[in-house]
Design a protein around this motif. Structure first.
Motif, PDB file in Angstrom:
ATOM      1  N   ILE A  28       0.871  -1.178   0.000  1.00 39.20           N
ATOM      2  CA  ILE A  28       0.000   0.000   0.000  1.00 39.20           C
ATOM      3  C   ILE A  28       0.904   1.222   0.000  1.00 39.20           C
ATOM      4  N   GLU A  29       0.755   2.073  -0.983  1.00 41.30           N
ATOM      5  CA  GLU A  29       1.611   3.255  -1.100  1.00 41.30           C
ATOM      6  C   GLU A  29       1.181   4.315  -0.089  1.00 41.30           C
ATOM      7  N   PHE A  30       2.063   4.570   0.879  1.00 42.00           N
ATOM      8  CA  PHE A  30       1.764   5.566   1.901  1.00 42.00           C
ATOM      9  C   PHE A  30       3.045   5.875   2.653  1.00 42.00           C
ATOM     10  N   ASP A  31       3.225   7.164   3.017  1.00 39.70           N
ATOM     11  CA  ASP A  31       4.387   7.617   3.769  1.00 39.70           C
ATOM     12  C   ASP A  31       3.890   8.190   5.087  1.00 39.70           C
ATOM     13  N   PHE A  32       4.265   7.559   6.198  1.00 39.21           N
ATOM     14  CA  PHE A  32       3.776   7.992   7.505  1.00 39.21           C
ATOM     15  C   PHE A  32       4.267   9.391   7.889  1.00 39.21           C
ATOM     16  N   ASP A  33       5.275   9.907   7.204  1.00 44.20           N
ATOM     17  CA  ASP A  33       5.739  11.270   7.458  1.00 44.20           C
ATOM     18  C   ASP A  33       5.122  12.260   6.467  1.00 44.20           C
ATOM     19  N   ALA A  34       5.353  12.042   5.198  1.00 43.94           N
ATOM     20  CA  ALA A  34       4.933  13.019   4.190  1.00 43.94           C
ATOM     21  C   ALA A  34       3.425  13.093   4.023  1.00 43.94           C
ATOM     22  N   ASP A  35       2.695  11.999   4.293  1.00 40.74           N
ATOM     23  CA  ASP A  35       1.264  11.953   4.008  1.00 40.74           C
ATOM     24  C   ASP A  35       0.392  12.223   5.227  1.00 40.74           C
ATOM     25  N   VAL A  36       1.019  12.660   6.320  1.00 44.43           N
ATOM     26  CA  VAL A  36       0.284  12.866   7.577  1.00 44.43           C
ATOM     27  C   VAL A  36       0.648  14.228   8.149  1.00 44.43           C
ATOM     28  N   TRP A  37      -0.357  14.967   8.632  1.00 48.48           N
ATOM     29  CA  TRP A  37      -0.066  16.223   9.322  1.00 48.48           C
ATOM     30  C   TRP A  37       0.693  15.926  10.611  1.00 48.48           C
ATOM     31  N   PRO A  38       1.731  16.697  10.941  1.00 49.56           N
ATOM     32  CA  PRO A  38       2.571  16.407  12.112  1.00 49.56           C
ATOM     33  C   PRO A  38       1.923  16.841  13.426  1.00 49.56           C
ATOM     34  N   VAL A  39       0.819  16.200  13.766  1.00 47.69           N
ATOM     35  CA  VAL A  39       0.063  16.551  14.963  1.00 47.69           C
ATOM     36  C   VAL A  39       0.686  15.887  16.187  1.00 47.69           C
ATOM     37  N   ALA A  40       0.901  16.671  17.233  1.00 47.03           N
ATOM     38  CA  ALA A  40       1.449  16.145  18.491  1.00 47.03           C
ATOM     39  C   ALA A  40       0.363  15.420  19.273  1.00 47.03           C
ATOM     40  N   ASN A  41       0.771  14.465  20.104  1.00 49.40           N
ATOM     41  CA  ASN A  41      -0.183  13.858  21.024  1.00 49.40           C
ATOM     42  C   ASN A  41      -0.735  14.923  21.962  1.00 49.40           C
ATOM     43  N   VAL A  42      -2.025  14.888  22.190  1.00 46.67           N
ATOM     44  CA  VAL A  42      -2.661  15.861  23.079  1.00 46.67           C
ATOM     45  C   VAL A  42      -2.147  15.650  24.504  1.00 46.67           C
ATOM     46  N   MET A  84      -5.305  21.282  12.989  1.00 46.60           N
ATOM     47  CA  MET A  84      -4.213  20.337  12.778  1.00 46.60           C
ATOM     48  C   MET A  84      -3.147  20.870  11.823  1.00 46.60           C
ATOM     49  N   GLN A  85      -3.395  21.976  11.202  1.00 44.49           N
ATOM     50  CA  GLN A  85      -2.418  22.585  10.303  1.00 44.49           C
ATOM     51  C   GLN A  85      -1.722  23.780  10.949  1.00 44.49           C
ATOM     52  N   MET A  86      -1.964  23.993  12.254  1.00 43.05           N
ATOM     53  CA  MET A  86      -1.365  25.119  12.980  1.00 43.05           C
ATOM     54  C   MET A  86      -0.239  24.626  13.881  1.00 43.05           C
ATOM     55  N   ARG A  87       0.929  25.276  13.774  1.00 40.70           N
ATOM     56  CA  ARG A  87       2.080  24.930  14.599  1.00 40.70           C
ATOM     57  C   ARG A  87       1.842  25.326  16.050  1.00 40.70           C
ATOM     58  N   ARG A  88       2.288  24.462  16.962  1.00 42.44           N
ATOM     59  CA  ARG A  88       2.298  24.814  18.372  1.00 42.44           C
ATOM     60  C   ARG A  88       3.473  25.738  18.650  1.00 42.44           C
ATOM     61  N   PRO A  89       3.372  26.616  19.651  1.00 47.09           N
ATOM     62  CA  PRO A  89       4.464  27.550  19.941  1.00 47.09           C
ATOM     63  C   PRO A  89       5.759  26.811  20.280  1.00 47.09           C
ATOM     64  N   GLY A  90       6.853  27.214  19.642  1.00 45.82           N
ATOM     65  CA  GLY A  90       8.174  26.691  19.973  1.00 45.82           C
ATOM     66  C   GLY A  90       8.382  25.235  19.646  1.00 45.82           C
ATOM     67  N   GLY A  91       7.606  24.683  18.725  1.00 44.72           N
ATOM     68  CA  GLY A  91       7.761  23.272  18.423  1.00 44.72           C
ATOM     69  C   GLY A  91       7.692  22.995  16.939  1.00 44.72           C
ATOM     70  N   GLU A  92       7.899  21.748  16.598  1.00 46.06           N
ATOM     71  CA  GLU A  92       7.833  21.324  15.205  1.00 46.06           C
ATOM     72  C   GLU A  92       6.595  20.490  14.934  1.00 46.06           C
ATOM     73  N   SER A  93       5.654  20.517  15.868  1.00 41.82           N
ATOM     74  CA  SER A  93       4.429  19.730  15.713  1.00 41.82           C
ATOM     75  C   SER A  93       3.216  20.645  15.811  1.00 41.82           C
ATOM     76  N   ASN A  94       2.086  20.113  15.385  1.00 42.06           N
ATOM     77  CA  ASN A  94       0.860  20.901  15.291  1.00 42.06           C
ATOM     78  C   ASN A  94      -0.116  20.557  16.402  1.00 42.06           C
ATOM     79  N   TYR A  95      -1.114  21.435  16.554  1.00 48.50           N
ATOM     80  CA  TYR A  95      -2.205  21.185  17.494  1.00 48.50           C
ATOM     81  C   TYR A  95      -3.093  20.041  16.992  1.00 48.50           C
ATOM     82  N   GLY A  96      -3.874  19.505  17.904  1.00 47.34           N
ATOM     83  CA  GLY A  96      -4.948  18.582  17.563  1.00 47.34           C
ATOM     84  C   GLY A  96      -6.089  18.799  18.544  1.00 47.34           C
ATOM     85  N   PRO A  97      -7.309  18.418  18.176  1.00 49.96           N
ATOM     86  CA  PRO A  97      -8.441  18.581  19.101  1.00 49.96           C
ATOM     87  C   PRO A  97      -8.285  17.689  20.315  1.00 49.96           C
TER      88      PRO A  97
END
Length: 388
Positions: free
Chosen positions: A257-271, A335-348
């Protein structure tokens, strides 16, 4: 999810009976047996609902919503909603009432009733680590050795300690011992619930649907011809390979199955534990999206509660479907918004907001009169396999 604490002896006693003996063992009369079943079913309601936020979060982080993996996960979610509705109908059939908004899960946390006690369930991005958790949630009590494909790689101990299937086996046995009179009052049928519960045969049929869709048929991948159960779908996602039958009829990992767990996923941090505090979200837009998401999520839980707690269930479940669709319009931008001071994004963070805390918000407190609610439009059409 709310953990079971030592201060809850009644719940601990129920867990002990579920794990070690028959659910109604020791019950002195029919009323006590019925009460034990209602308590177990309410635990099952929380259990079925508890899978929905982590599955939804993972789904929304997949960038291409039409990717086959997204479609497969979306179908799993639809079936989890069916399971929730079937359990709520079982409750209503014997005069019980589900606890949905009053028992809302929190994340990260544990599953109720001692199911898979080794697991802590997070909210985060679609990843191999998250799929390991999902597989363990859905793991069958027994797997045909010819189809065991994952044990050597999954990094969680305690397989099969107490599974969802075993929980439902106890509940079915308890129903059969009680042999109750059934009522159709406050049961719901339609897009999210296929059958009313009017007999022991209906209870067995509903539980069979739940077990087969989650775990498969007698430890085998298909819950029906051409349709994989949840555990094996997650295995396909984990390995990025399709499950296929070999010449001997055994299931094996096959086509990639063609899929990249990095490139094909928004970099959302664990809540974080307990969710985001609004003052932690520096950006006004992030604060707004988190708040609006949770207000909408609270409306969803209130509508689900009202579906089996009042006289307007069919209309309320349509409002619940509408609220579920509305969640996405806040989740995806967040999920497309960066968290302050990090390389990951928000999630609900899926936090239930009690009605008294919603005063002054942009979302009104849930109407108590169904006549105050707007008419449902095309929700029946939207609640099809292409939905959510």
């Amino acid at each position: 999810m709310t953990a079971i604490s030592p201060e809850q002896p009644a719940i601990l006693d129920l867990v002990t009976r579920l794990r070690a003996a028959e659910l109604v063992a020791g019950a002195e009369n029919k009323a006590d047996q019925r009460s034990a079943i209602i308590s177990a079913l309410n635990g099952a309601v929380t259990l079925e609902f508890a899978t929905i936020p982590p599955y939804l979060t993972a789904l929304w982080t997949i960038r291409d919503e039409r990717h086959p993996l997204a479609n497969s996960l979306r179908n799993i979610l639809q079936e989890e909603m069916l399971h929730l509705a079937l359990v709520c109908n079982m409750l209503a059939s014997i005069g019980g009432e589900p606890r949905i908004n009053s028992a809302a899960p929190t994340y990260p946390g544990k599953l109720p009733l001692g199911v898979h006690p080794e697991l802590t369930i997070p909210l985060g991005r679609f990843s191999k680590e998250m799929l390991q958790v999902f597989m363990e949630i859905e793991r069958p009590a027994h797997i045909d050795p010819a189809h065991e494909i994952i044990d050597e790689e999954i990094g969680i101990d305690g397989h099969g300690d107490f599974t969802i299937g075993q929980l439902y086996g106890k509940i079915l046995s308890a129903f059969q011992q009680l042999d109750p009179e059934f009522s159709q009052d406050r049961q719901v049928t339609g897009p999210l619930s296929w059958i009313p519960i009017l007999s022991l045969e209906d209870v067995a049929k509903a539980i069979d649907i739940i077990e087969r869709q989650g775990e498969g048929s007698i430890g085998r991948p298909e819950e029906r011809r051409g349709h994989l159960a949840h555990y094996w779908r997650f295995a396909e996602m984990y390995h990025l390979q399709q499950l296929e039958k070999d010449a001997n009829g055994a299931w094996r990992l096959g086509a990639p199955i063609e899929f990249d767990f990095d490139a094909d996923v928004w970099p959302v941090a664990n809540v974080p534990e307990g969710g985001y505090q609004l003052d932690e979200a520096a950006e006004p837009e992030a604060r707004h999206l988190l708040r609006q998401f949770n207000l909408t999520y609270s409306k969803l839980l209130d509508c689900l509660q009202g579906t089996w707690s009042g006289d307007s269930g069919q209309a309320m479940i349509l409002k619940a479907i509408e609220a579920m669709f509305d969640l996405e319009k806040y989740a995806k931008p967040l999920m497309q918004m960066r968290r302050p001071g990090g390389e990951s994004n928000y999630g609900p963070d899926f936090r239930y907001i009690p009605a008294y805390e919603r005063e002054g918000s942009s979302w009104p407190v849930m109407a108590t009169n169904i006549g105050e609610l707007s008419e449902p439009s095309d929700l029946l059409l939207r609640a099809t396999p292409s939905g959510i």
